[in-house]
Write a protein that holds these residues in place. Structure first.
Motif, PDB file in Angstrom:
ATOM      1  N   THR A 364       0.863  -1.177   0.000  1.00 34.50           N
ATOM      2  CA  THR A 364       0.000   0.000   0.000  1.00 34.50           C
ATOM      3  C   THR A 364       0.899   1.226   0.000  1.00 34.50           C
ATOM      4  O   THR A 364       1.760   1.374   0.867  1.00 34.50           O
ATOM      5  CB  THR A 364      -0.914   0.002   1.236  1.00 34.50           C
ATOM      6  N   ALA A 365       0.730   2.093  -0.975  1.00 35.77           N
ATOM      7  CA  ALA A 365       1.642   3.230  -1.150  1.00 35.77           C
ATOM      8  C   ALA A 365       1.622   4.146   0.072  1.00 35.77           C
ATOM      9  O   ALA A 365       0.572   4.355   0.697  1.00 35.77           O
ATOM     10  CB  ALA A 365       1.268   4.016  -2.403  1.00 35.77           C
ATOM     11  N   PRO A 366       2.760   4.722   0.421  1.00 32.59           N
ATOM     12  CA  PRO A 366       2.826   5.663   1.549  1.00 32.59           C
ATOM     13  C   PRO A 366       2.314   7.042   1.136  1.00 32.59           C
ATOM     14  O   PRO A 366       2.034   7.307  -0.028  1.00 32.59           O
ATOM     15  CB  PRO A 366       4.323   5.704   1.864  1.00 32.59           C
ATOM     16  N   LYS A 367       2.211   7.942   2.119  1.00 33.61           N
ATOM     17  CA  LYS A 367       1.791   9.314   1.847  1.00 33.61           C
ATOM     18  C   LYS A 367       2.950  10.210   1.423  1.00 33.61           C
ATOM     19  O   LYS A 367       2.726  11.285   0.859  1.00 33.61           O
ATOM     20  CB  LYS A 367       1.089   9.903   3.075  1.00 33.61           C
ATOM     21  N   VAL A 368       4.170   9.774   1.710  1.00 34.70           N
ATOM     22  CA  VAL A 368       5.383  10.466   1.274  1.00 34.70           C
ATOM     23  C   VAL A 368       6.198   9.454   0.472  1.00 34.70           C
ATOM     24  O   VAL A 368       6.370   8.318   0.918  1.00 34.70           O
ATOM     25  CB  VAL A 368       6.207  10.976   2.474  1.00 34.70           C
ATOM     26  N   PRO A 369       6.712   9.803  -0.708  1.00 31.16           N
ATOM     27  CA  PRO A 369       7.544   8.855  -1.441  1.00 31.16           C
ATOM     28  C   PRO A 369       8.661   8.313  -0.554  1.00 31.16           C
ATOM     29  O   PRO A 369       9.300   9.074   0.187  1.00 31.16           O
ATOM     30  CB  PRO A 369       8.090   9.689  -2.604  1.00 31.16           C
ATOM     31  N   THR A 370       8.881   7.026  -0.624  1.00 37.20           N
ATOM     32  CA  THR A 370       9.823   6.381   0.291  1.00 37.20           C
ATOM     33  C   THR A 370      11.213   7.001   0.210  1.00 37.20           C
ATOM     34  O   THR A 370      11.892   7.168   1.228  1.00 37.20           O
ATOM     35  CB  THR A 370       9.877   4.871   0.002  1.00 37.20           C
ATOM     36  N   LEU A 371      11.663   7.358  -0.993  1.00 33.10           N
ATOM     37  CA  LEU A 371      12.973   7.995  -1.128  1.00 33.10           C
ATOM     38  C   LEU A 371      13.022   9.303  -0.347  1.00 33.10           C
ATOM     39  O   LEU A 371      14.026   9.617   0.307  1.00 33.10           O
ATOM     40  CB  LEU A 371      13.278   8.254  -2.608  1.00 33.10           C
ATOM     41  N   TYR A 372      11.950  10.070  -0.381  1.00 32.28           N
ATOM     42  CA  TYR A 372      11.931  11.342   0.331  1.00 32.28           C
ATOM     43  C   TYR A 372      11.882  11.129   1.850  1.00 32.28           C
ATOM     44  O   TYR A 372      12.377  11.969   2.609  1.00 32.28           O
ATOM     45  CB  TYR A 372      10.762  12.193  -0.135  1.00 32.28           C
ATOM     46  N   THR A 373      11.293  10.028   2.280  1.00 30.57           N
ATOM     47  CA  THR A 373      11.360   9.685   3.707  1.00 30.57           C
ATOM     48  C   THR A 373      12.796   9.390   4.108  1.00 30.57           C
ATOM     49  O   THR A 373      13.267   9.836   5.166  1.00 30.57           O
ATOM     50  CB  THR A 373      10.451   8.484   4.016  1.00 30.57           C
ATOM     51  N   ALA A 381      16.657   6.846   9.409  1.00 30.79           N
ATOM     52  CA  ALA A 381      16.499   6.283   8.066  1.00 30.79           C
ATOM     53  C   ALA A 381      16.818   4.798   8.019  1.00 30.79           C
ATOM     54  O   ALA A 381      16.360   4.087   7.112  1.00 30.79           O
ATOM     55  CB  ALA A 381      17.378   7.038   7.079  1.00 30.79           C
ATOM     56  N   THR A 382      17.589   4.282   8.969  1.00 33.43           N
ATOM     57  CA  THR A 382      17.912   2.858   8.998  1.00 33.43           C
ATOM     58  C   THR A 382      16.848   2.040   9.735  1.00 33.43           C
ATOM     59  O   THR A 382      16.968   0.816   9.831  1.00 33.43           O
ATOM     60  CB  THR A 382      19.279   2.619   9.661  1.00 33.43           C
ATOM     61  N   ASN A 383      15.822   2.707  10.241  1.00 30.46           N
ATOM     62  CA  ASN A 383      14.736   2.037  10.958  1.00 30.46           C
ATOM     63  C   ASN A 383      13.584   1.797   9.988  1.00 30.46           C
ATOM     64  O   ASN A 383      12.922   2.736   9.541  1.00 30.46           O
ATOM     65  CB  ASN A 383      14.291   2.909  12.138  1.00 30.46           C
ATOM     66  N   ALA A 384      13.310   0.537   9.675  1.00 28.21           N
ATOM     67  CA  ALA A 384      12.271   0.213   8.693  1.00 28.21           C
ATOM     68  C   ALA A 384      10.905   0.730   9.102  1.00 28.21           C
ATOM     69  O   ALA A 384      10.023   0.913   8.249  1.00 28.21           O
ATOM     70  CB  ALA A 384      12.222  -1.297   8.470  1.00 28.21           C
ATOM     71  N   LEU A 385      10.704   0.993  10.388  1.00 30.09           N
ATOM     72  CA  LEU A 385       9.409   1.463  10.875  1.00 30.09           C
ATOM     73  C   LEU A 385       8.963   2.731  10.173  1.00 30.09           C
ATOM     74  O   LEU A 385       7.776   2.901   9.868  1.00 30.09           O
ATOM     75  CB  LEU A 385       9.494   1.702  12.387  1.00 30.09           C
ATOM     76  N   VAL A 386       9.894   3.641   9.866  1.00 29.55           N
ATOM     77  CA  VAL A 386       9.506   4.946   9.331  1.00 29.55           C
ATOM     78  C   VAL A 386       8.919   4.848   7.924  1.00 29.55           C
ATOM     79  O   VAL A 386       8.246   5.772   7.460  1.00 29.55           O
ATOM     80  CB  VAL A 386      10.689   5.940   9.341  1.00 29.55           C
ATOM     81  N   TYR A 387       9.141   3.722   7.255  1.00 30.17           N
ATOM     82  CA  TYR A 387       8.639   3.567   5.885  1.00 30.17           C
ATOM     83  C   TYR A 387       7.246   2.958   5.837  1.00 30.17           C
ATOM     84  O   TYR A 387       6.684   2.784   4.763  1.00 30.17           O
ATOM     85  CB  TYR A 387       9.632   2.727   5.066  1.00 30.17           C
ATOM     86  N   ALA A 529       1.121  18.187  -7.279  1.00 30.66           N
ATOM     87  CA  ALA A 529       0.293  17.009  -7.002  1.00 30.66           C
ATOM     88  C   ALA A 529      -0.262  17.009  -5.581  1.00 30.66           C
ATOM     89  O   ALA A 529      -1.103  16.163  -5.244  1.00 30.66           O
ATOM     90  CB  ALA A 529       1.103  15.734  -7.232  1.00 30.66           C
ATOM     91  N   GLY A 530       0.213  17.925  -4.746  1.00 25.95           N
ATOM     92  CA  GLY A 530      -0.249  17.975  -3.364  1.00 25.95           C
ATOM     93  C   GLY A 530       0.304  16.856  -2.508  1.00 25.95           C
ATOM     94  O   GLY A 530      -0.356  16.390  -1.573  1.00 25.95           O
ATOM     95  N   VAL A 531       1.538  16.427  -2.810  1.00 27.00           N
ATOM     96  CA  VAL A 531       2.165  15.324  -2.079  1.00 27.00           C
ATOM     97  C   VAL A 531       3.324  15.880  -1.254  1.00 27.00           C
ATOM     98  O   VAL A 531       4.162  16.635  -1.768  1.00 27.00           O
ATOM     99  CB  VAL A 531       2.676  14.242  -3.051  1.00 27.00           C
ATOM    100  N   LYS A 532       3.407  15.471   0.009  1.00 30.99           N
ATOM    101  CA  LYS A 532       4.465  15.942   0.886  1.00 30.99           C
ATOM    102  C   LYS A 532       5.814  15.338   0.481  1.00 30.99           C
ATOM    103  O   LYS A 532       5.875  14.225  -0.057  1.00 30.99           O
ATOM    104  CB  LYS A 532       4.163  15.572   2.341  1.00 30.99           C
ATOM    105  N   GLY A 535       8.857  13.575   5.812  1.00 30.38           N
ATOM    106  CA  GLY A 535       8.050  12.856   6.784  1.00 30.38           C
ATOM    107  C   GLY A 535       8.100  11.360   6.568  1.00 30.38           C
ATOM    108  O   GLY A 535       8.682  10.851   5.602  1.00 30.38           O
ATOM    109  N   ASN A 536       7.476  10.635   7.509  1.00 32.94           N
ATOM    110  CA  ASN A 536       7.428   9.177   7.408  1.00 32.94           C
ATOM    111  C   ASN A 536       6.302   8.760   6.465  1.00 32.94           C
ATOM    112  O   ASN A 536       5.700   9.596   5.769  1.00 32.94           O
ATOM    113  CB  ASN A 536       7.287   8.550   8.797  1.00 32.94           C
ATOM    114  N   ALA A 537       5.999   7.468   6.436  1.00 27.88           N
ATOM    115  CA  ALA A 537       4.987   6.958   5.502  1.00 27.88           C
ATOM    116  C   ALA A 537       3.616   7.566   5.749  1.00 27.88           C
ATOM    117  O   ALA A 537       2.774   7.598   4.843  1.00 27.88           O
ATOM    118  CB  ALA A 537       4.907   5.435   5.606  1.00 27.88           C
TER     119      ALA A 537
END
Length: 613
Positions: A364-373, A381-387, A529-532, A535-537
């Motif tokens: 399920t896609a996140p609200k912030v692109p994963t690369l930008y997270t 960034a090394t904590n998988a939780l934030v994605y 596009a109105g996308v942040k 931030g995290n996922a």
């Protein structure tokens, strides 16, 4: 000494031969009818379709300026098979490495092509490439070991074709009324985006055919009547020359083969592409599964239809790609530091719709692109939780050997693609052959290192970026995490990606933070596009460990529900509504009684009818 000096100068000058290859793409709707059966809207470039083939030489800088002129649809471009080493932000999948590009926005892809072989490009936003947004990308290499043998080359795409827009297919596919998840059946199959094509050749010459399956669903077999060919490349990896006569191309797979023509030009020979009918739940009577095109020696000679002797496609015995040996003889990767063991599962969630899972997660896609997270998460960034829980993210250490064990608890095959890498194929069960498609019920054959062992792993494993997972079987692959970036690993059947059959590799996030800078026009597309972009996922840029509000998959069904039970329930409910509707219609009609002799309603008193009984 002079000779050595000249060689050194040539070595220094060769990079200077690399050039900028620039394309300007205005992406917009056009109308096409490639199968001659129906006009439909397709996504064109610069007012035309089929799309332009991208041609570059190894070492070139590819620059694509894209303007979204669709008006009603977001888009992007993924350059399939390009490693994007150091340019992860140019990879193209929306909400993984970039924001979706909204109508009216521009976006530039700019990267160096330091690889060779046969690739393709396609939309990677909201399942829009079945609408025609896909075409070949060829990287020419004058230093290829077989380059001196070739008279000429042809690029051949094969694809399934739908008359309906993907956005209109989705509501019927992802529906309570399709609880088994039966995939949409194509309306046709195409060869180079058309039908009845001839490849003109001369006698006693060697030609290279670059074969690409650019479809959304159906794998295809390929052969040429009365000809063998030599495999020299799979998915951009040169192989030891290997003779074959039938190939199986799953979605997104590529082969380059050398064909030696006959000594005389006395006749033309059928090029056969045959759809893998085992993937289709139903086969409409008007669906043409087999196409004949031609290796044309003499344009004035007849162009005969193929003489197909098998009754079903699964009777064909294609070459086993897992046995190919890379030309560079890269040895088996050992001692993986990360081993990811997941299984493909197809199931229903509590909205009654069919979803696809790796273990228990449907992407399920996140609200912030994963690369930008990654770039905004700092030390976290090394904590998988934030994605996020539902991006199914795995954080990989830089330069570590990564192993993926993929089991298939489904009765269908799945072509899995890894972005940013090719991978070694250590084991696949079953292999291509008579039993590849045999699994239909019962327990799947999951990989078990204790019983399957590693002794059968090849010394020089085949490498490619897309591998077909057999029904009820498994495969084991390995790669080196030497390319910092966010890379999707997903089934390339677009309907299965729509259902969530994907997970995310977050590779070396610390190195990403040090090396990557996002261009301004990429951020501008996000704003439009109105996308942040921080931030995290869940879009939380204050507490990256707080995933409140993240996008989630629907809930699980209560225990006891099965697909068969859901189907029965759906049809029971449908029958109940039909029954109630019939009663209501009957009650609202002016039908009083029926004459027993001629079954015609009359206005006679009801008592007369009873008396006559």
């Amino acid at each position: 000494m002079l000779f050595l000096f000249v060689l050194a100068l040539l070595g220094l000058c060769k990079p200077l031969l690399a050039k900028d290859v620039v394309y300007n793409f205005n992406v917009s709707w056009v109308t096409a009818n490639p199968d001659g059966l129906a006009d439909r809207k397709v996504i064109g470039i610069n007012g035309a379709w089929p799309l332009p083939v991208i041609n570059v030489d190894k070492g070139d800088q590819l620059i694509v300026h894209m303007y979204n002129g669709l008006g009603d649809k977001n888009t992007s471009i993924h350059f399939h098979g390009m490693y994007q080493n150091g340019t992860n932000d140019m990879d193209g999948p929306s909400m993984a490495t970039q924001c979706p590009i909204p109508p009216g926005s521009s976006f530039t892809y700019n990267f160096t092509v330091n690889q060779n072989g046969t690739y393709w490009y396609h939309c990677h936003t909201d399942w829009c490439y079945p609408d025609g947004y896909r075409q070949a990308l060829v990287v020419h290499d004058s230093d290829a070991y077989f380059a001196g043998e070739i008279e000429d080359e042809f690029t051949v795409t094969m694809t399934d074709w739908y008359h309906t827009l993907a956005e209109d297919i989705k509501p019927e596919f992802m529906s309570l009324y399709n609880p088994t998840g039966a995939e949409p059946i194509p309306n046709a199959f195409l060869f180079n985006d058309t039908l009845d094509t001839s490849l003109a050749v001369k006698p006693n010459k060697t030609y290279m055919l670059r074969l690409i399956n650019t479809g959304a669903f159906v794998a295809q077999y390929f052969y040429i009547e009365d000809h063998e060919f030599t495999i020299v490349e799979i998915d951009g990896v040169y192989t030891e020359p290997t003779t074959a006569d039938i190939l199986y191309l799953g979605i997104a797979q590529r082969y380059s083969v050398l064909v030696k023509t006959k000594d005389t030009a006395t006749k033309n020979y059928a090029i056969v592409t045959m759809a893998d009918s085992t993937l289709l739940d139903t086969i409409p009577s008007d669906l043409r599964l087999n196409l004949t095109n031609w290796l044309e020696y003499d344009a004035s000679a007849s162009h005969p239809e193929a003489d197909i002797t098998v009754s079903v496609s699964s009777d064909l015995d294609p070459f086993d790609d897992s046995t190919l040996v890379p030309y560079d003889h890269m040895p088996l990767l050992t001692d993986p530091v990360v081993s990811i063991n997941v299984a493909v599962v197809m199931a229903n969630l509590d909205n009654g719709e069919g979803y696809a899972f790796l273990n228990n997660i449907s992407y399920t896609a996140p609200k912030v692109p994963t690369l930008y997270t990654v770039l905004s998460a700092g030390d976290l960034a090394t904590n998988a939780l934030v994605y996020g829980e539902f991006t199914h993210s795995h954080v990989l250490p830089h330069n570590g050997v990564v192993e993926i064990i993929l089991n298939n608890n489904d009765t269908g095959s799945h072509p899995f693609h890894l972005h940013g890498h090719n991978f070694q194929v250590l084991q696949r069960y079953p292999s291509y052959g008579a039993d590849f498609f045999d699994y239909a019920s019962g327990d799947p054959h999951n990989y078990n290192a204790a019983t399957n062992g590693t002794s059968g792993f090849p010394t020089y494993p085949a490498r490619r970026d897309t591998l077909v997972l057999p029904p009820g079987g498994y495969f084991v692959i390995r790669f080196v995490a030497d390319n910092p970036g966010v890379w999707l690993f997903h089934c390339h059947i677009d309907w299965h990606l729509m259902q969530g059959l994907a997970m995310t590799m977050v590779e070396a996030p610390d190195q990403m933070q040090q090396r990557l800078t996002i261009p301004d026009d990429h951020y501008a597309a996000c704003k439009a596009a109105g996308v942040k972009t921080e931030g995290n996922a869940a879009g939380n840029d204050v507490d990256f460990t707080d995933l409140t509000g993240q996008n989630v998959q629907p809930g699980w069904l209560p225990a006891g529900f099965t697909t068969r039970g859901i189907v029965a329930l759906v049809f029971s409910v449908a029958c109940a509504f039909l029954g109630m509707g019939s009663i209501v219609l009957y009650g609202l009609s002016d039908l009083k009684f029926v004459n027993k002799d001629d079954a015609i309603a009359t206005s006679a008193p009801q008592e007369q009818y009873h008396d006559e009984q």
